[in-house]
Design a protein around this motif. Structure first.
Motif, PDB file in Angstrom:
ATOM      1  N   LEU A 423       0.833  -1.202   0.000  1.00  0.00           N
ATOM      2  CA  LEU A 423       0.000   0.000   0.000  1.00  0.00           C
ATOM      3  C   LEU A 423       0.869   1.254   0.000  1.00  0.00           C
ATOM      4  CD1 LEU A 423      -2.670  -1.023   2.684  1.00  0.00           C
ATOM      5  CD2 LEU A 423      -2.908  -1.089   0.183  1.00  0.00           C
ATOM      6  N   PRO A 424       0.314   2.392  -0.402  1.00  0.00           N
ATOM      7  CA  PRO A 424       1.058   3.641  -0.289  1.00  0.00           C
ATOM      8  C   PRO A 424       1.490   3.886   1.158  1.00  0.00           C
ATOM      9  CG  PRO A 424      -0.887   3.952  -1.645  1.00  0.00           C
ATOM     10  CD  PRO A 424      -0.990   2.575  -1.061  1.00  0.00           C
ATOM     11  N   LEU A 425       2.584   4.604   1.313  1.00  0.00           N
ATOM     12  CA  LEU A 425       3.176   4.812   2.632  1.00  0.00           C
ATOM     13  C   LEU A 425       2.197   5.429   3.621  1.00  0.00           C
ATOM     14  CD1 LEU A 425       5.781   4.575   4.281  1.00  0.00           C
ATOM     15  CD2 LEU A 425       6.408   6.870   3.491  1.00  0.00           C
ATOM     16  N   SER A 426       1.276   6.247   3.153  1.00  0.00           N
ATOM     17  CA  SER A 426       0.334   6.925   4.045  1.00  0.00           C
ATOM     18  C   SER A 426      -0.646   5.962   4.706  1.00  0.00           C
ATOM     19  CB  SER A 426      -0.432   8.010   3.292  1.00  0.00           C
ATOM     20  OG  SER A 426      -1.136   7.454   2.195  1.00  0.00           O
ATOM     21  N   ALA A 427      -0.666   4.688   4.269  1.00  0.00           N
ATOM     22  CA  ALA A 427      -1.593   3.716   4.856  1.00  0.00           C
ATOM     23  C   ALA A 427      -1.364   3.542   6.348  1.00  0.00           C
ATOM     24  CB  ALA A 427      -1.453   2.368   4.148  1.00  0.00           C
ATOM     25  N   THR A 428      -0.132   3.679   6.793  1.00  0.00           N
ATOM     26  CA  THR A 428       0.182   3.429   8.198  1.00  0.00           C
ATOM     27  C   THR A 428       0.185   4.694   9.058  1.00  0.00           C
ATOM     28  OG1 THR A 428       2.558   3.522   7.690  1.00  0.00           O
ATOM     29  CG2 THR A 428       1.501   1.351   7.669  1.00  0.00           C
ATOM     30  N   GLN A 429      -0.185   5.811   8.462  1.00  0.00           N
ATOM     31  CA  GLN A 429      -0.303   7.025   9.266  1.00  0.00           C
ATOM     32  C   GLN A 429      -1.476   6.899  10.228  1.00  0.00           C
ATOM     33  OE1 GLN A 429      -0.712  10.266   6.511  1.00  0.00           O
ATOM     34  NE2 GLN A 429       1.465  10.341   6.009  1.00  0.00           N
ATOM     35  N   LEU A 430      -1.291   7.386  11.441  1.00  0.00           N
ATOM     36  CA  LEU A 430      -2.344   7.296  12.444  1.00  0.00           C
ATOM     37  C   LEU A 430      -3.274   8.496  12.430  1.00  0.00           C
ATOM     38  CD1 LEU A 430      -0.387   5.789  15.472  1.00  0.00           C
ATOM     39  CD2 LEU A 430      -1.773   4.619  13.756  1.00  0.00           C
ATOM     40  N   SER A 431      -2.932   9.516  11.674  1.00  0.00           N
ATOM     41  CA  SER A 431      -3.820  10.664  11.558  1.00  0.00           C
ATOM     42  C   SER A 431      -5.070  10.265  10.798  1.00  0.00           C
ATOM     43  CB  SER A 431      -3.111  11.813  10.831  1.00  0.00           C
ATOM     44  OG  SER A 431      -2.679  11.389   9.555  1.00  0.00           O
ATOM     45  N   ARG A 432      -6.180  10.942  11.066  1.00  0.00           N
ATOM     46  CA  ARG A 432      -7.432  10.620  10.412  1.00  0.00           C
ATOM     47  C   ARG A 432      -7.347  10.919   8.917  1.00  0.00           C
ATOM     48  NH1 ARG A 432     -11.467   9.366  13.731  1.00  0.00           N
ATOM     49  NH2 ARG A 432     -11.244   9.833  15.953  1.00  0.00           N
ATOM     50  N   GLU A 434      -9.004   9.449   4.695  1.00  0.00           N
ATOM     51  CA  GLU A 434      -9.824   8.581   3.866  1.00  0.00           C
ATOM     52  C   GLU A 434      -9.079   7.281   3.582  1.00  0.00           C
ATOM     53  OE1 GLU A 434     -13.000   9.302   2.983  1.00  0.00           O
ATOM     54  OE2 GLU A 434     -12.697  11.022   4.324  1.00  0.00           O
ATOM     55  N   PRO A 435      -9.782   6.255   3.049  1.00  0.00           N
ATOM     56  CA  PRO A 435      -9.080   5.042   2.631  1.00  0.00           C
ATOM     57  C   PRO A 435      -7.884   5.388   1.750  1.00  0.00           C
ATOM     58  CG  PRO A 435     -11.442   4.691   2.509  1.00  0.00           C
ATOM     59  CD  PRO A 435     -11.248   6.147   2.836  1.00  0.00           C
ATOM     60  N   VAL A 436      -6.809   4.653   1.915  1.00  0.00           N
ATOM     61  CA  VAL A 436      -5.555   5.025   1.275  1.00  0.00           C
ATOM     62  C   VAL A 436      -5.610   4.874  -0.234  1.00  0.00           C
ATOM     63  CG1 VAL A 436      -4.479   2.738   1.464  1.00  0.00           C
ATOM     64  CG2 VAL A 436      -3.052   4.802   1.513  1.00  0.00           C
ATOM     65  N   ILE A 437      -6.512   4.037  -0.760  1.00  0.00           N
ATOM     66  CA  ILE A 437      -6.751   3.976  -2.197  1.00  0.00           C
ATOM     67  C   ILE A 437      -8.264   3.995  -2.432  1.00  0.00           C
ATOM     68  CG2 ILE A 437      -4.612   2.754  -2.737  1.00  0.00           C
ATOM     69  CD1 ILE A 437      -6.235   0.174  -2.990  1.00  0.00           C
ATOM     70  N   PRO A 438      -8.704   4.513  -3.567  1.00  0.00           N
ATOM     71  CA  PRO A 438     -10.142   4.566  -3.838  1.00  0.00           C
ATOM     72  C   PRO A 438     -10.664   3.231  -4.362  1.00  0.00           C
ATOM     73  CG  PRO A 438      -8.944   5.502  -5.670  1.00  0.00           C
ATOM     74  CD  PRO A 438      -7.905   5.168  -4.635  1.00  0.00           C
ATOM     75  N   THR A 439     -11.965   3.040  -4.249  1.00  0.00           N
ATOM     76  CA  THR A 439     -12.630   1.890  -4.860  1.00  0.00           C
ATOM     77  C   THR A 439     -13.314   2.364  -6.136  1.00  0.00           C
ATOM     78  OG1 THR A 439     -13.018   0.885  -2.693  1.00  0.00           O
ATOM     79  CG2 THR A 439     -14.334   0.065  -4.534  1.00  0.00           C
ATOM     80  N   GLU A 440     -13.011   1.708  -7.254  1.00  0.00           N
ATOM     81  CA  GLU A 440     -13.599   2.048  -8.541  1.00  0.00           C
ATOM     82  C   GLU A 440     -14.496   0.898  -8.999  1.00  0.00           C
ATOM     83  OE1 GLU A 440     -10.392   2.801 -11.196  1.00  0.00           O
ATOM     84  OE2 GLU A 440      -9.607   4.516 -10.051  1.00  0.00           O
ATOM     85  N   TYR A 441     -15.665   1.226  -9.540  1.00  0.00           N
ATOM     86  CA  TYR A 441     -16.606   0.216  -9.996  1.00  0.00           C
ATOM     87  C   TYR A 441     -16.624   0.151 -11.512  1.00  0.00           C
ATOM     88  CZ  TYR A 441     -18.354  -0.128  -5.243  1.00  0.00           C
ATOM     89  OH  TYR A 441     -18.462  -0.345  -3.887  1.00  0.00           O
ATOM     90  N   VAL A 442     -16.572  -1.066 -12.042  1.00  0.00           N
ATOM     91  CA  VAL A 442     -16.641  -1.299 -13.469  1.00  0.00           C
ATOM     92  C   VAL A 442     -17.884  -2.120 -13.742  1.00  0.00           C
ATOM     93  CG1 VAL A 442     -15.522  -2.346 -15.475  1.00  0.00           C
ATOM     94  CG2 VAL A 442     -14.131  -1.251 -13.682  1.00  0.00           C
ATOM     95  N   GLN A 443     -18.841  -1.540 -14.447  1.00  0.00           N
ATOM     96  CA  GLN A 443     -20.091  -2.222 -14.713  1.00  0.00           C
ATOM     97  C   GLN A 443     -19.987  -3.010 -16.008  1.00  0.00           C
ATOM     98  OE1 GLN A 443     -22.727  -2.414 -12.779  1.00  0.00           O
ATOM     99  NE2 GLN A 443     -21.980  -1.030 -11.199  1.00  0.00           N
ATOM    100  N   GLY A 444     -20.484  -4.241 -15.954  1.00  0.00           N
ATOM    101  CA  GLY A 444     -20.514  -5.072 -17.144  1.00  0.00           C
ATOM    102  C   GLY A 444     -21.666  -6.034 -17.051  1.00  0.00           C
ATOM    103  N   ARG A 445     -21.776  -6.957 -17.962  1.00  0.00           N
ATOM    104  CA  ARG A 445     -22.804  -7.960 -17.884  1.00  0.00           C
ATOM    105  C   ARG A 445     -22.544  -8.850 -16.673  1.00  0.00           C
ATOM    106  NH1 ARG A 445     -22.995 -11.692 -21.007  1.00  0.00           N
ATOM    107  NH2 ARG A 445     -20.903 -11.613 -21.855  1.00  0.00           N
ATOM    108  N   SER A 446     -23.545  -9.116 -15.854  1.00  0.00           N
ATOM    109  CA  SER A 446     -23.359  -9.867 -14.618  1.00  0.00           C
ATOM    110  C   SER A 446     -24.162 -11.142 -14.614  1.00  0.00           C
ATOM    111  CB  SER A 446     -23.723  -8.992 -13.400  1.00  0.00           C
ATOM    112  OG  SER A 446     -24.928  -8.338 -13.607  1.00  0.00           O
ATOM    113  N   GLY A 447     -24.129 -11.870 -15.716  1.00  0.00           N
ATOM    114  CA  GLY A 447     -24.795 -13.161 -15.775  1.00  0.00           C
ATOM    115  C   GLY A 447     -24.029 -14.219 -15.045  1.00  0.00           C
TER     116      GLY A 447
END
Length: 448
Positions: A423-432, A434-447
């Motif tokens: 993970l990026p180095l900021s993952a272990t910072q104790l300061s408040r 956001e999540p250290v990486i974003p969640t991206e959604y990819v929509q497709g056929r979901s059969g």
């Protein structure tokens, strides 16, 4: 490592009643409606991380596998359900033959996760999958919360070993699970013997203040402990006067004294004083262990102190203020008929109030930047993009009802160290933050 790995006998009871009543009443209604056998997909995820946390830690997967395997409605359980009138005779007959025969996929234990990550996916008929909701969430929510706290503490400790010692601060059974989760999250040892017995976690322990108070003199207590446990033992030096106790400890054990433990006072100041005194007395290799209501912030504040190990109890077993990971178990796809070959259609809750979910059977992959560090959690339905095909996170855990992914506990422990380092180095910072990486959604056929 579970007890079977150690060659030790254990009576494993049924886990079938580790559930909520509405799982069974839904089953009864679905059986009557003819929808119970529709092929279904449930997913475990969390909509958000605890406030200020940068990443989550998957823990409890091995315990989930045990729970699924032992989810059986034996005669005693069926008699209880019958006597209470919880379900009807048709449902009891169905439950008597219950064996999960579906598939389970999930993030491997020790992996990190983010909001929306499909941490576990359970596939089978609606009837067999819905019954597992409560027990799966109970385990994953508890263990992942403890592992996340343990991971933060481990990062703050900077390589110094951590001792889990929270058994007296929580339920006796939760204590065993907490010790296991803490080990996955980076702790080195536990004081809980049940955890050592069941999971093979290294155990430690020497004495409490009561042992010193039992004797007429502190010297007598130290001498008794050294005579019994050897010069490499750890002596507790803050029952009376720390300076006098350290002097006495070295006189009794000599410079070969293994360690001293400090359990009160200004730990930063006292640790420096004790280190200086030990060095002056020739006990340069004697280590200093500190305890006393530590959390990740207290551990970080001692980074510059001459401390060799930390013992953590209350804050660890309560998730350091976040005792649950807030995971949910949602139906995301199901067939329109009971035909095993019927295609899946996505379903999702769409109500207002922040509790919506994304329908469809999902895959997940972690995209890396040019330097090889994680830059996004990508969650999608349908085909996996070529660039992410070799970065998929879900692995098969159960196939056709058979567990296929058991592993020694050291494996998820090492996996977590590697995942956190990715993970990026900021993952272990104790300061408040956001999540250290974003969640991206990819929509497709979901059969299917």
């Amino acid at each position: 490592m579970n007890t079977a790995d150690l060659g030790l006998p254990v009576d494993v009871p049924s886990t079938a009643l580790f559930t909520d009543q509405y799982e069974l009443t839904m089953l009864q209604a679905a059986l009557k409606a003819g929808t119970a056998e529709r092929r279904s997909v449930f997913e475990v995820f969390t909509r958000r991380l605890p406030d200020g946390r940068r990443y989550g830690v998957v823990a409890g997967t091995g315990r989930v596998l045990d729970a699924v395997e032992n989810f059986r409605f034996d005669e005693g359980v069926l008699a209880f359900l019958r006597e209470r009138g919880i379900v009807d005779d048709q449902t009891l007959e169905w439950l008597a033959g219950y064996r999960f025969s579906g598939d389970v996929w999930g993030y491997p234990e020790g992996e990190v996760y983010f909001p929306g990550s499909p941490i576990m996916r359970v596939e089978g008929t609606f009837a067999e999958c819905v019954l597992l909701e409560t027990v799966i969430l109970s385990i994953l929510n508890h263990d992942s919360a403890i592992a996340a706290a343990a991971s933060r503490m481990s990062a703050a400790a900077g390589g110094r070993p951590l001792i889990e010692m929270g058994a007296r601060r929580t339920h006796e059974l939760a204590a065993v699970a907490a010790a296991r989760a803490a080990y996955v999250g980076g702790f080195a040892t536990t004081s809980d013997l049940a955890a050592g017995f069941r999971y093979g976690i290294p155990t430690v322990g020497t004495s409490a203040h009561a042992f010193t108070l039992l004797h007429d003199r502190e010297r007598d207590a130290f001498q008794a402990q050294v005579d019994t446990l050897g010069r490499g033992t750890t002596l507790l030096v803050d029952t009376y006067d720390v300076t006098e106790a350290v002097r006495t400890a070295v006189e009794v054990a000599g410079p070969e004294l293994g360690a001293v433990r400090i359990d009160s006072g200004d730990l930063l100041l006292v640790a420096h004083r004790v280190r200086h005194q030990l060095d002056e007395l020739g006990a340069r290799n004697t280590k200093i262990v500190v305890t006393s209501d530590l959390d990740e912030y207290a551990i970080a504040s001692l980074a510059a102190a001459p401390v060799d190990a930390y013992g953590v109890g209350t804050q660890l077993v309560t998730g350091s203020g976040h005792p649950t990971a807030s995971m949910v178990y949602k139906l995301v796809a199901r067939a329109e008929t009971a035909d095993p070959g019927a295609p899946l259609v996505p379903v999702a809750k769409k109500s207002s109030g922040g509790k919506t979910s994304v329908g469809g059977r999902k895959w997940a992959a972690r995209r890396l930047d040019e330097e090889g560090f994680a830059e996004a959690e990508v969650v999608g339905t349908g085909p996996v993009p070529d660039g992410l095909a070799d970065r998929q996170l879900l692995v098969r855990l159960v196939e056709n009802g058979e567990v296929v992914a058991r592993e020694p506990l050291d494996v998820p422990r090492e996996r977590h160290i590697a995942a956190r380092a990715n993970l990026p180095l900021s993952a272990t910072q104790l300061s408040r933050g956001e999540p250290v990486i974003p969640t991206e959604y990819v929509q497709g056929r979901s059969g299917s």
